[in-house]
Design a protein around this motif. Structure first.
Motif, PDB file in Angstrom:
ATOM      1  N   UNK A  48       0.840  -1.199   0.000  1.00  0.00           N
ATOM      2  CA  UNK A  48       0.000   0.000   0.000  1.00  0.00           C
ATOM      3  C   UNK A  48       0.875   1.249   0.000  1.00  0.00           C
ATOM      4  N   UNK A  49       1.935   1.237   0.795  1.00  0.00           N
ATOM      5  CA  UNK A  49       2.847   2.380   0.837  1.00  0.00           C
ATOM      6  C   UNK A  49       3.464   2.641  -0.538  1.00  0.00           C
ATOM      7  N   UNK A  50       3.778   1.597  -1.281  1.00  0.00           N
ATOM      8  CA  UNK A  50       4.366   1.784  -2.611  1.00  0.00           C
ATOM      9  C   UNK A  50       3.403   2.502  -3.552  1.00  0.00           C
ATOM     10  N   UNK A  51       2.112   2.301  -3.357  1.00  0.00           N
ATOM     11  CA  UNK A  51       1.112   2.978  -4.181  1.00  0.00           C
ATOM     12  C   UNK A  51       0.798   4.375  -3.679  1.00  0.00           C
ATOM     13  N   UNK A  52       0.786   4.551  -2.391  1.00  0.00           N
ATOM     14  CA  UNK A  52       0.355   5.814  -1.786  1.00  0.00           C
ATOM     15  C   UNK A  52       1.488   6.381  -0.951  1.00  0.00           C
ATOM     16  N   UNK A  53       2.537   6.808  -1.610  1.00  0.00           N
ATOM     17  CA  UNK A  53       3.754   7.246  -0.913  1.00  0.00           C
ATOM     18  C   UNK A  53       3.523   8.386   0.066  1.00  0.00           C
ATOM     19  N   UNK A  54       2.662   9.309  -0.237  1.00  0.00           N
ATOM     20  CA  UNK A  54       2.479  10.484   0.616  1.00  0.00           C
ATOM     21  C   UNK A  54       2.123  10.131   2.044  1.00  0.00           C
ATOM     22  N   UNK A  55       0.888   9.696   2.260  1.00  0.00           N
ATOM     23  CA  UNK A  55       0.446   9.334   3.598  1.00  0.00           C
ATOM     24  C   UNK A  55       0.661   7.857   3.883  1.00  0.00           C
ATOM     25  N   UNK A  56       1.191   7.144   2.924  1.00  0.00           N
ATOM     26  CA  UNK A  56       1.391   5.704   3.060  1.00  0.00           C
ATOM     27  C   UNK A  56       2.339   5.297   4.170  1.00  0.00           C
ATOM     28  N   UNK A  57       3.177   6.237   4.635  1.00  0.00           N
ATOM     29  CA  UNK A  57       4.092   5.901   5.717  1.00  0.00           C
ATOM     30  C   UNK A  57       3.330   5.460   6.974  1.00  0.00           C
ATOM     31  N   UNK A  58       2.067   5.889   7.100  1.00  0.00           N
ATOM     32  CA  UNK A  58       1.268   5.466   8.250  1.00  0.00           C
ATOM     33  C   UNK A  58       1.041   3.957   8.249  1.00  0.00           C
ATOM     34  N   UNK A  59       0.993   3.370   7.060  1.00  0.00           N
ATOM     35  CA  UNK A  59       0.863   1.918   6.963  1.00  0.00           C
ATOM     36  C   UNK A  59       2.116   1.226   7.488  1.00  0.00           C
ATOM     37  N   UNK A  60       3.271   1.797   7.205  1.00  0.00           N
ATOM     38  CA  UNK A  60       4.522   1.231   7.714  1.00  0.00           C
ATOM     39  C   UNK A  60       4.573   1.370   9.236  1.00  0.00           C
ATOM     40  N   UNK A  61       4.093   2.497   9.738  1.00  0.00           N
ATOM     41  CA  UNK A  61       4.025   2.684  11.186  1.00  0.00           C
ATOM     42  C   UNK A  61       3.127   1.614  11.805  1.00  0.00           C
ATOM     43  N   UNK A  62       1.969   1.359  11.181  1.00  0.00           N
ATOM     44  CA  UNK A  62       1.056   0.327  11.680  1.00  0.00           C
ATOM     45  C   UNK A  62       1.738  -1.040  11.699  1.00  0.00           C
ATOM     46  N   UNK A  63       2.381  -1.415  10.602  1.00  0.00           N
ATOM     47  CA  UNK A  63       3.060  -2.715  10.538  1.00  0.00           C
ATOM     48  C   UNK A  63       4.141  -2.816  11.609  1.00  0.00           C
ATOM     49  N   UNK A  64       4.879  -1.740  11.800  1.00  0.00           N
ATOM     50  CA  UNK A  64       5.937  -1.730  12.814  1.00  0.00           C
ATOM     51  C   UNK A  64       5.355  -1.852  14.218  1.00  0.00           C
ATOM     52  N   UNK A  65       4.246  -1.161  14.466  1.00  0.00           N
ATOM     53  CA  UNK A  65       3.586  -1.265  15.769  1.00  0.00           C
ATOM     54  C   UNK A  65       3.119  -2.688  16.059  1.00  0.00           C
ATOM     55  N   UNK A  66       2.606  -3.350  15.041  1.00  0.00           N
ATOM     56  CA  UNK A  66       2.168  -4.734  15.229  1.00  0.00           C
ATOM     57  C   UNK A  66       3.365  -5.612  15.580  1.00  0.00           C
ATOM     58  N   UNK A  67       4.474  -5.427  14.873  1.00  0.00           N
ATOM     59  CA  UNK A  67       5.679  -6.201  15.181  1.00  0.00           C
ATOM     60  C   UNK A  67       6.159  -5.973  16.601  1.00  0.00           C
ATOM     61  N   UNK A  68       6.218  -4.712  17.015  1.00  0.00           N
ATOM     62  CA  UNK A  68       6.640  -4.385  18.378  1.00  0.00           C
ATOM     63  C   UNK A  68       5.655  -4.965  19.392  1.00  0.00           C
ATOM     64  N   UNK A  69       4.371  -4.870  19.105  1.00  0.00           N
ATOM     65  CA  UNK A  69       3.355  -5.393  20.022  1.00  0.00           C
ATOM     66  C   UNK A  69       3.478  -6.899  20.185  1.00  0.00           C
ATOM     67  N   UNK A  70       3.787  -7.610  19.110  1.00  0.00           N
ATOM     68  CA  UNK A  70       3.939  -9.073  19.196  1.00  0.00           C
ATOM     69  C   UNK A  70       5.141  -9.444  20.076  1.00  0.00           C
TER      70      UNK A  70
END
Length: 190
Positions: free
Chosen positions: A104-126
């Protein structure tokens, strides 16, 4: 690090929520994006392809290296969610989130960084809730990032992708018009 340790009791509920329920947010977001019917909503095809390929590579990596969850291998690990003991390498949740979120970030570079933040949060939470080691999450993220990058570059160029999307679009259009469009009845003139 001392601050994080002091805040742990207050952060536990948030981390439990992210580790357990962020997957529902992702599912809802994917459905919304899929059904918005714009030119980029079909990126979900690439997300799905990235996830499937990443999961296959993750299963292969899990056969090469295996470890149980931290709560099963280490003393004094705070197990905050229910999880059966099995191979935790690499993290399937991380693979799922990074596959979708990086694409999704590759398609929506502008605000797409929020998706990377979400993925990172899930990893940290696990890691936080005691069901994965940092290496489980890092390897899951690396597999997904590499796979998403390859899929993003290759799959849209394949002619089979365009043919399958064309078939899907026609089927979807047929279903929408036949289900949502009321049947016209002929009125008889008297």
């Amino acid at each position: 690090m001392l601050v994080v340790y002091a805040l742990r009791p207050y952060l536990n509920p948030m981390m439990i929520f992210i580790a357990e329920y962020a997957v529902f947010f992702l599912a809802i977001a994917v459905m919304v994006i899929w059904f918005t019917r714009n030119s980029k909503n079909r990126m979900m095809v690439l997300c799905g392809a990235s996830f499937v390929l990443s999961e296959i590579l993750g299963k292969i990596a899990g056969k090469i290296h295996s470890n149980n969850q931290p709560f099963a291998e280490l003393a004094n690990v705070n197990k905050l969610i229910d999880k059966a003991v099995d191979n935790s390498f690499p993290s399937d949740h991380t693979i799922l989130f990074f596959s979708f979120c990086i694409t999704i970030w590759m398609f929506k570079r502008g605000w797409g960084f929020l998706w990377i933040v979400l993925a990172s949060l899930v990893g940290v939470a696990r890691i936080w809730v005691g069901v994965h080691f940092p290496g489980d999450v890092i390897v899951g993220a690396i597999i997904s990032i590499i796979t998403a990058s390859i899929v993003y570059q290759v799959v849209p160029r394949l002619s089979i992708t365009h043919k399958l999307l064309g078939i899907y679009e026609k089927s979807e259009q047929f279903l929408i018009t036949s289900v949502l469009k009321p049947k016209e009845t002929k009125s008889k003139d008297i």
